[in-house]
Design a protein around this motif. Structure first.
Motif, mmCIF file in Angstrom:
data_model
loop_
_atom_site.group_PDB
_atom_site.id
_atom_site.type_symbol
_atom_site.label_atom_id
_atom_site.label_comp_id
_atom_site.label_asym_id
_atom_site.label_seq_id
_atom_site.Cartn_x
_atom_site.Cartn_y
_atom_site.Cartn_z
ATOM 1 N N ARG A 106 42.331 29.133 35.818
ATOM 2 C CA ARG A 106 43.050 30.132 35.036
ATOM 3 C C ARG A 106 44.524 30.146 35.431
ATOM 4 O O ARG A 106 44.853 29.970 36.599
ATOM 5 N N ASP A 107 45.389 30.360 34.443
ATOM 6 C CA ASP A 107 46.812 30.456 34.762
ATOM 7 C C ASP A 107 47.231 31.916 34.809
ATOM 8 O O ASP A 107 46.421 32.825 34.615
ATOM 9 N N GLU A 108 48.529 32.135 35.072
ATOM 10 C CA GLU A 108 48.993 33.513 35.220
ATOM 11 C C GLU A 108 48.842 34.315 33.940
ATOM 12 O O GLU A 108 48.645 35.545 33.984
ATOM 13 N N ASP A 109 48.922 33.670 32.770
ATOM 14 C CA ASP A 109 48.733 34.387 31.512
ATOM 15 C C ASP A 109 47.315 34.925 31.375
ATOM 16 O O ASP A 109 47.105 36.020 30.844
ATOM 17 N N ASP A 110 46.346 34.153 31.827
ATOM 18 C CA ASP A 110 44.960 34.620 31.774
ATOM 19 C C ASP A 110 44.797 35.910 32.579
ATOM 20 O O ASP A 110 44.162 36.867 32.135
ATOM 21 N N PHE A 111 45.373 35.910 33.767
ATOM 22 C CA PHE A 111 45.267 37.093 34.614
ATOM 23 C C PHE A 111 46.054 38.275 34.038
ATOM 24 O O PHE A 111 45.594 39.419 34.082
ATOM 25 N N ALA A 112 47.225 38.000 33.511
ATOM 26 C CA ALA A 112 48.092 39.085 33.053
ATOM 27 C C ALA A 112 47.607 39.715 31.756
ATOM 28 O O ALA A 112 47.628 40.941 31.605
ATOM 29 N N TYR A 113 47.152 38.892 30.811
ATOM 30 C CA TYR A 113 46.914 39.379 29.461
ATOM 31 C C TYR A 113 45.452 39.505 29.076
ATOM 32 O O TYR A 113 45.142 40.097 28.046
ATOM 33 N N ARG A 114 44.558 38.978 29.870
ATOM 34 C CA ARG A 114 43.158 38.936 29.446
ATOM 35 C C ARG A 114 42.229 39.675 30.412
ATOM 36 O O ARG A 114 41.078 39.298 30.605
ATOM 37 N N ARG A 115 42.763 40.735 31.007
ATOM 38 C CA ARG A 115 41.942 41.604 31.851
ATOM 39 C C ARG A 115 42.193 43.052 31.467
ATOM 40 O O ARG A 115 43.299 43.416 31.075
ATOM 41 N N ASP A 116 41.164 43.864 31.613
ATOM 42 C CA ASP A 116 41.310 45.300 31.393
ATOM 43 C C ASP A 116 41.714 45.976 32.694
ATOM 44 O O ASP A 116 41.677 45.377 33.773
ATOM 45 N N ALA A 117 42.057 47.242 32.610
ATOM 46 C CA ALA A 117 42.573 47.974 33.768
ATOM 47 C C ALA A 117 41.610 47.918 34.957
ATOM 48 O O ALA A 117 42.040 47.745 36.103
ATOM 49 N N ALA A 118 40.314 48.066 34.719
ATOM 50 C CA ALA A 118 39.343 48.089 35.813
ATOM 51 C C ALA A 118 39.264 46.769 36.556
ATOM 52 O O ALA A 118 38.736 46.711 37.678
ATOM 53 N N GLN A 119 39.804 45.699 35.963
ATOM 54 C CA GLN A 119 39.777 44.384 36.604
ATOM 55 C C GLN A 119 41.043 44.108 37.403
ATOM 56 O O GLN A 119 41.128 43.079 38.073
ATOM 57 N N PHE A 120 42.023 44.995 37.338
ATOM 58 C CA PHE A 120 43.241 44.833 38.126
ATOM 59 C C PHE A 120 43.010 45.379 39.530
ATOM 60 O O PHE A 120 42.244 46.325 39.725
ATOM 61 N N ARG A 121 43.710 44.796 40.498
ATOM 62 C CA ARG A 121 43.504 45.151 41.904
ATOM 63 C C ARG A 121 44.801 45.614 42.588
ATOM 64 O O ARG A 121 44.928 45.505 43.805
ATOM 65 N N ASN A 122 45.724 46.138 41.830
ATOM 66 C CA ASN A 122 46.966 46.661 42.389
ATOM 67 C C ASN A 122 46.752 48.029 43.022
ATOM 68 O O ASN A 122 45.851 48.783 42.618
ATOM 69 N N VAL A 123 47.581 48.364 44.009
ATOM 70 C CA VAL A 123 47.554 49.713 44.559
ATOM 71 C C VAL A 123 48.090 50.668 43.496
ATOM 72 O O VAL A 123 48.915 50.300 42.655
ATOM 73 N N ARG A 124 47.645 51.891 43.535
ATOM 74 C CA ARG A 124 47.959 52.853 42.483
ATOM 75 C C ARG A 124 49.460 53.149 42.342
ATOM 76 O O ARG A 124 49.950 53.393 41.251
ATOM 77 N N LEU A 125 50.174 53.158 43.461
ATOM 78 C CA LEU A 125 51.579 53.539 43.412
ATOM 79 C C LEU A 125 52.395 52.612 42.523
ATOM 80 O O LEU A 125 53.395 53.028 41.938
ATOM 81 N N THR A 126 51.986 51.350 42.374
ATOM 82 C CA THR A 126 52.746 50.421 41.541
ATOM 83 C C THR A 126 52.728 50.832 40.073
ATOM 84 O O THR A 126 53.630 50.463 39.317
ATOM 85 N N ALA A 127 51.708 51.571 39.665
ATOM 86 C CA ALA A 127 51.582 51.988 38.267
ATOM 87 C C ALA A 127 51.922 53.447 38.057
ATOM 88 O O ALA A 127 51.803 53.956 36.942
#
Length: 292
Positions: A106-127
């Motif tokens: 998978r490339d960066e576009d797959d990760f950026a555009y083809r996941r829903d919020a529950a699939q992201f693993r960022n810390v909450r403060l970033t959002a």
């Protein structure tokens, strides 16, 4: 430069790639770096770790980009846009490494555009919701200092790709922190009104800082293998820096960080992430086969 106009001329200078306007350099993100997995490291776990760090950068970049056309001065719009672009570049490299490490390609576009919020693993403060300029500066101050401490240590990672990404990111993050510090001092030790707004921003952001130092099991295992960094180990350093800045800005000595608890790293996000991603992903989802 040749061509019918400046745009075709610039495209010719970039080997005919008309996408030059969307950024610089469209070579393979990991070109020239040994991408072999370190001995004893599970590719899927390394991918999850890279995804965590990449999601932090990607989501923060998207939130910062909302200040373009809305910052107090044009100069600050440019500065915040450049910081967002730095983070976007870090996200590209980290997410590309994730897709390579887990074997999916998978490339960066797959990760950026083809996941829903529950699939992201960022810390909450970033959002966290954008708020006013003082809150944006306080959030940037905390996140840049935290990320700088992590990346400084990641330069010694056993994964050569992570080490290379971190070496590049350290210089960028040092500027991000310097920029945030300069504004924190200006606002905190400025007028009565600016001091009040900055104090409110610190009070609002501080409760979210505990999560930055909570250790997810994947982070713990990567740290044990000499590949990643346990975020708990940088808490003292980050607190010392923030205490110095906030005290100098006449905002007082901050209390301890709140009790750390894993949230975003396991997909537990606040309601603000989904609409932020919807904004970022809209074009890609509406035109999934488009290219430019």
């Amino acid at each position: 430069m040749s061509g019918d106009n400046i745009f075709t001329g610039l495209a010719e200078e970039h080997d005919g790639d008309a996408r030059w306007a969307f950024g610089t350099g469209f070579t393979e993100a990991l070109a020239g770096v040994d991408t072999t997995l370190p001995e004893g490291v599970d590719g899927e776990e390394l991918a999850r770790y890279c995804q965590m760090l990449g999601d932090d950068a990607l989501v923060q970049a998207q939130r910062l980009s909302q200040w373009v056309t809305d910052a107090p001065e044009l100069e600050e719009e440019v500065a915040l846009a450049n910081i967002a672009l730095d983070l976007l570049g870090q996200a590209r490299l980290l997410l590309a490494r994730a897709g390579q490490a887990d074997g999916t390609g998978r490339d960066e576009d797959d990760f950026a555009y083809r996941r829903d919020a529950a699939q992201f693993r960022n810390v909450r403060l970033t959002a966290a919701p954008r708020g006013d300029f003082a809150r944006a500066i306080t959030t940037l101050l905390v996140l840049s200092g935290w990320r700088l401490s992590l990346m400084s240590r990641l330069r010694e990672s056993r994964d050569p790709v992570l080490a290379a990404i971190a070496a590049k990111a350290v210089n960028e993050l040092a500027y991000h922190r310097e920029y945030a510090v300069s504004w924190a001092l200006r606002l905190g030790d400025g007028t009565e009104y600016s001091h009040e707004r900055m104090a409110e921003a610190v009070a609002h952001v501080w409760p979210a800082t505990g999560e930055l130092f909570a250790t997810h099991p994947v982070e713990a295992r990567m740290a044990e293998l000499g590949v990643g960094v346990d975020p708990a180990t940088v808490a003292g350093e980050v607190h010392d820096v923030l205490a110095q800045v906030l005290t100098t800005a006449t905002l007082g000595e901050p209390g301890p960080f709140p009790e750390p608890a894993v949230a975003g790293r396991k997909g537990d996000h606040g309601p603000e992430l989904a609409p932020l991603l919807e904004e970022m992903q809209q074009v890609a989802r509406e035109h999934p086969e488009a290219s430019w």
